[in-house]
Design an enzyme around this catalytic site. Sequence first.
Site, mmCIF file in Angstrom:
data_model
loop_
_atom_site.group_PDB
_atom_site.id
_atom_site.type_symbol
_atom_site.label_atom_id
_atom_site.label_comp_id
_atom_site.label_asym_id
_atom_site.label_seq_id
_atom_site.Cartn_x
_atom_site.Cartn_y
_atom_site.Cartn_z
ATOM 1 N N LEU A 124 4.613 3.303 6.116
ATOM 2 C CA LEU A 124 5.640 2.534 6.821
ATOM 3 C C LEU A 124 6.578 1.859 5.813
ATOM 4 O O LEU A 124 7.794 2.035 5.869
ATOM 5 C CB LEU A 124 4.968 1.479 7.721
ATOM 6 C CG LEU A 124 5.887 0.552 8.514
ATOM 7 C CD1 LEU A 124 6.733 1.347 9.515
ATOM 8 C CD2 LEU A 124 5.069 -0.502 9.284
ATOM 9 N N GLU A 126 8.872 0.532 2.710
ATOM 10 C CA GLU A 126 9.843 1.183 1.813
ATOM 11 C C GLU A 126 10.356 0.145 0.830
ATOM 12 O O GLU A 126 10.169 -1.065 1.047
ATOM 13 C CB GLU A 126 11.012 1.741 2.635
ATOM 14 C CG GLU A 126 10.576 2.823 3.600
ATOM 15 C CD GLU A 126 11.737 3.432 4.390
ATOM 16 O OE1 GLU A 126 12.900 3.014 4.168
ATOM 17 O OE2 GLU A 126 11.461 4.311 5.214
ATOM 18 N N PRO A 127 11.062 0.598 -0.231
ATOM 19 C CA PRO A 127 11.550 -0.385 -1.209
ATOM 20 C C PRO A 127 12.381 -1.507 -0.548
ATOM 21 O O PRO A 127 12.259 -2.668 -0.923
ATOM 22 C CB PRO A 127 12.406 0.468 -2.148
ATOM 23 C CG PRO A 127 11.815 1.838 -2.057
ATOM 24 C CD PRO A 127 11.314 1.988 -0.660
ATOM 25 N N TRP A 155 3.951 1.307 -1.692
ATOM 26 C CA TRP A 155 2.719 0.553 -1.404
ATOM 27 C C TRP A 155 1.752 1.349 -0.541
ATOM 28 O O TRP A 155 1.013 0.744 0.243
ATOM 29 C CB TRP A 155 3.008 -0.756 -0.649
ATOM 30 C CG TRP A 155 4.090 -1.624 -1.141
ATOM 31 C CD1 TRP A 155 5.245 -1.930 -0.494
ATOM 32 C CD2 TRP A 155 4.116 -2.362 -2.371
ATOM 33 N NE1 TRP A 155 5.987 -2.801 -1.240
ATOM 34 C CE2 TRP A 155 5.318 -3.082 -2.403
ATOM 35 C CE3 TRP A 155 3.225 -2.462 -3.444
ATOM 36 C CZ2 TRP A 155 5.662 -3.898 -3.453
ATOM 37 C CZ3 TRP A 155 3.571 -3.279 -4.491
ATOM 38 C CH2 TRP A 155 4.779 -3.987 -4.492
ATOM 39 N N THR A 157 -1.368 2.808 0.536
ATOM 40 C CA THR A 157 -2.790 2.764 0.196
ATOM 41 C C THR A 157 -3.367 4.185 0.238
ATOM 42 O O THR A 157 -3.182 4.892 1.230
ATOM 43 C CB THR A 157 -3.534 1.846 1.198
ATOM 44 O OG1 THR A 157 -2.993 0.530 1.071
ATOM 45 C CG2 THR A 157 -5.026 1.805 0.931
ATOM 46 N N ARG A 267 -26.813 -24.602 -12.780
ATOM 47 C CA ARG A 267 -26.055 -25.233 -13.882
ATOM 48 C C ARG A 267 -26.369 -26.736 -13.940
ATOM 49 O O ARG A 267 -26.296 -27.437 -12.913
ATOM 50 C CB ARG A 267 -24.550 -25.026 -13.630
ATOM 51 C CG ARG A 267 -23.642 -25.705 -14.620
ATOM 52 C CD ARG A 267 -23.642 -25.000 -15.954
ATOM 53 N NE ARG A 267 -22.637 -25.566 -16.848
ATOM 54 C CZ ARG A 267 -22.591 -25.282 -18.141
ATOM 55 N NH1 ARG A 267 -23.465 -24.443 -18.692
ATOM 56 N NH2 ARG A 267 -21.658 -25.815 -18.895
ATOM 57 N N GLY A 339 -15.488 -22.936 -16.697
ATOM 58 C CA GLY A 339 -14.898 -21.917 -17.586
ATOM 59 C C GLY A 339 -15.516 -20.549 -17.395
ATOM 60 O O GLY A 339 -14.828 -19.518 -17.497
ATOM 61 N N GLU A 362 -0.816 -5.848 5.774
ATOM 62 C CA GLU A 362 -0.956 -5.801 7.246
ATOM 63 C C GLU A 362 -0.146 -6.938 7.881
ATOM 64 O O GLU A 362 -0.552 -7.498 8.889
ATOM 65 C CB GLU A 362 -2.433 -5.879 7.676
ATOM 66 C CG GLU A 362 -3.348 -4.900 6.995
ATOM 67 C CD GLU A 362 -3.487 -3.566 7.722
ATOM 68 O OE1 GLU A 362 -3.743 -2.572 7.042
ATOM 69 O OE2 GLU A 362 -3.353 -3.514 8.939
ATOM 70 N N THR A 364 2.476 -10.162 6.230
ATOM 71 C CA THR A 364 2.201 -11.364 5.424
ATOM 72 C C THR A 364 1.783 -12.509 6.359
ATOM 73 O O THR A 364 1.992 -12.447 7.579
ATOM 74 C CB THR A 364 3.452 -11.821 4.645
ATOM 75 O OG1 THR A 364 4.429 -12.267 5.590
ATOM 76 C CG2 THR A 364 4.035 -10.705 3.782
HETATM 77 C C1 LIG Z 1 -1.881 -3.492 -2.185
HETATM 78 C C2 LIG Z 1 -0.958 -3.223 -1.042
HETATM 79 C C3 LIG Z 1 -1.268 -2.221 -0.133
HETATM 80 C C4 LIG Z 1 -0.376 -1.897 0.878
HETATM 81 N N1 LIG Z 1 -0.637 -0.820 1.707
HETATM 82 C C5 LIG Z 1 0.324 -0.394 2.560
HETATM 83 C C6 LIG Z 1 0.175 0.837 3.268
HETATM 84 O O1 LIG Z 1 -0.854 1.536 3.181
HETATM 85 N N2 LIG Z 1 1.184 1.251 4.067
HETATM 86 C C7 LIG Z 1 2.340 0.540 4.213
HETATM 87 O O2 LIG Z 1 3.207 0.983 4.933
HETATM 88 N N3 LIG Z 1 2.521 -0.643 3.538
HETATM 89 C C8 LIG Z 1 1.545 -1.108 2.715
HETATM 90 N N4 LIG Z 1 1.727 -2.269 2.014
HETATM 91 C C9 LIG Z 1 2.970 -3.025 2.168
HETATM 92 C C10 LIG Z 1 2.764 -4.349 2.865
HETATM 93 O O3 LIG Z 1 2.548 -4.145 4.220
HETATM 94 C C11 LIG Z 1 4.015 -5.198 2.536
HETATM 95 O O4 LIG Z 1 3.912 -5.582 1.182
HETATM 96 C C12 LIG Z 1 4.120 -6.409 3.440
HETATM 97 O O5 LIG Z 1 4.392 -6.038 4.750
HETATM 98 C C13 LIG Z 1 5.231 -7.361 2.958
HETATM 99 O O6 LIG Z 1 6.408 -6.671 2.716
HETATM 100 P P1 LIG Z 1 7.176 -6.896 1.327
HETATM 101 O O7 LIG Z 1 6.178 -6.749 0.237
HETATM 102 O O8 LIG Z 1 8.359 -6.031 1.305
HETATM 103 O O9 LIG Z 1 7.609 -8.411 1.351
HETATM 104 P P2 LIG Z 1 8.885 -9.022 2.103
HETATM 105 O O10 LIG Z 1 8.919 -8.588 3.513
HETATM 106 O O11 LIG Z 1 10.078 -8.797 1.275
HETATM 107 O O12 LIG Z 1 8.508 -10.565 2.058
HETATM 108 C C14 LIG Z 1 8.711 -11.396 0.915
HETATM 109 C C15 LIG Z 1 8.374 -12.831 1.332
HETATM 110 O O13 LIG Z 1 9.262 -13.251 2.388
HETATM 111 C C16 LIG Z 1 8.510 -13.670 3.511
HETATM 112 N N5 LIG Z 1 9.212 -13.344 4.753
HETATM 113 C C17 LIG Z 1 9.702 -12.136 5.130
HETATM 114 N N6 LIG Z 1 10.269 -12.222 6.351
HETATM 115 C C18 LIG Z 1 10.109 -13.509 6.740
HETATM 116 C C19 LIG Z 1 10.484 -14.228 7.922
HETATM 117 N N7 LIG Z 1 11.109 -13.664 8.943
HETATM 118 N N8 LIG Z 1 10.190 -15.560 7.977
HETATM 119 C C20 LIG Z 1 9.538 -16.165 6.946
HETATM 120 N N9 LIG Z 1 9.167 -15.534 5.821
HETATM 121 C C21 LIG Z 1 9.449 -14.213 5.723
HETATM 122 C C22 LIG Z 1 7.173 -12.924 3.399
HETATM 123 O O14 LIG Z 1 6.159 -13.562 4.118
HETATM 124 C C23 LIG Z 1 6.958 -12.966 1.896
HETATM 125 O O15 LIG Z 1 6.430 -14.214 1.543
HETATM 126 C C24 LIG Z 1 0.822 -2.639 1.024
HETATM 127 C C25 LIG Z 1 1.106 -3.685 0.137
HETATM 128 C C26 LIG Z 1 0.242 -3.974 -0.896
HETATM 129 C C27 LIG Z 1 0.600 -5.067 -1.867
#
Ligand SMILES: Cc1cc2nc3c(=O)[nH]c(=O)nc-3n(C[C@H](O)[C@H](O)[C@H](O)COP(=O)(O)OP(=O)(O)OC[C@H]3O[C@@H](n4cnc5c(N)ncnc54)[C@H](O)[C@@H]3O)c2cc1C
Length: 382
Positions: A124, A126-127, A155, A157, A267, A339, A362, A364
Amino acid sequence: MRFEFTEEQLMMQQMVRNFAEEVVKPRASDIDVTDEFPMDIFKQAGKLGLLAINFPERYGGSGADTTSAVLASIEIAKASAAVANICSSIRHHLFCLYHYGTEEQKEKYMPAMAKGELIGSFSLSEPGSGSDASSIKTSAKIDGDEYVINGNKIWITMGNVADFSIVFAVTDPTKRSKGITAFIVDKDTPGFSVGKREQKLGQKGNPVCELIFENVRIPKSNMLGKEGEGIKIALHSLDSGRIEVAALAVGLMQAALEDSVNYAEKRTQFGQKISNFQLIQAMISEMATDLDAASLLTYRAAYLKDRGGKFTKEASMAKWFATEAVMKHTTNAIQIHGGYGYCKDYNVERYFRDAKLTQIFEGTNQIQQIVIAREVLKQWSK
Ligand SMILES: Cc1cc2nc3c(=O)[nH]c(=O)nc-3n(C[C@H](O)[C@H](O)[C@H](O)COP(=O)(O)OP(=O)(O)OC[C@H]3O[C@@H](n4cnc5c(N)ncnc54)[C@H](O)[C@@H]3O)c2cc1C
């Protein structure tokens, strides 16, 4: 209300506890250091039926309920959060196939996945699109009897070890969230390749990769669900996945508490066990209370899911509470170890690194709060 597990749930818990203690725990540090996907453990989990616990037997599952899957996740996460996450990711993909797949798709993928012979991934993010899933750019354009997919996912998995991926792509850009469709793309389809593998803070051994789609042609029959149903599938499966993330956090918290108590009892400083100090006791009592609260929220969400109907709010509450708690208490577990806790001789630094992801993926925890508020406002407004 009954605060008891059924005999079947307890049997599952004991069986997985044995597997986690005997097979996973002895390898957990090694998996963390080498960062290699533990294929042998994964296959063993498949043979034991741990990948498809809460799916029907006719599709290779164990026919148990979500509470059993949660209990299994907790036991494995106590030993290795990475291995627990690998197993629960498979259940996430199975959930999509079970609820939205055609009979042919279910038969092709589910039994083999349940046995650990086939690995899936969920594409799902994307950059430019994370929390705002509806803003994905990967496109799927119809061309005769085929769809042509172009775009990049990040990202993902198990992206580099997966045999297929459930890919979300835009089929109608004019409809935004209702113009997104899910497709099953097998790894050997021309134009489908694996890009960069991310170097993560924790959950080592559970790889996360970029997936690239360049003119990937797939038949219409590879569509999962209906055209335009992609976001519905993603959100529905994420609701379920959030219960498993909460379970992962509960397992990590159990491990952190157990290690902290054992260390504090051994400890000595100032001529006595550090467990005698009330400031250490304060950390332990808060850890134990939050662990119970997180466990109960997680069991409630699992129970509601099995009962049928909506469990969106309860899954988000469990995920949010348990994952905030695990971050706080894995930090405190290091504090209790002083430590030594900051070094790799003890497991608490791994728990701390593994815990951080649970607040991010899943959805944030900020997104969980938005979901909870939306549901509560709907529920309580007159
Ligand atoms: C180890 C790992 C495994 C993953 N596995 C998968 C996978 O298998 N498949 C897949 O599709 N994705 C996967 N992901 C992606 C993951 O679901 C996303 O990283 C996550 O949804 C957050 O998106 P982002 O990293 O682009 O952060 P962003 O959406 O850019 O968020 C950045 C910050 O802004 C905050 N924010 C964003 N929108 C709002 C809002 N409306 N209000 C308040 N705060 C907001 C967020 O909470 C966060 O603190 C994985 C990520 C990691 C790190």
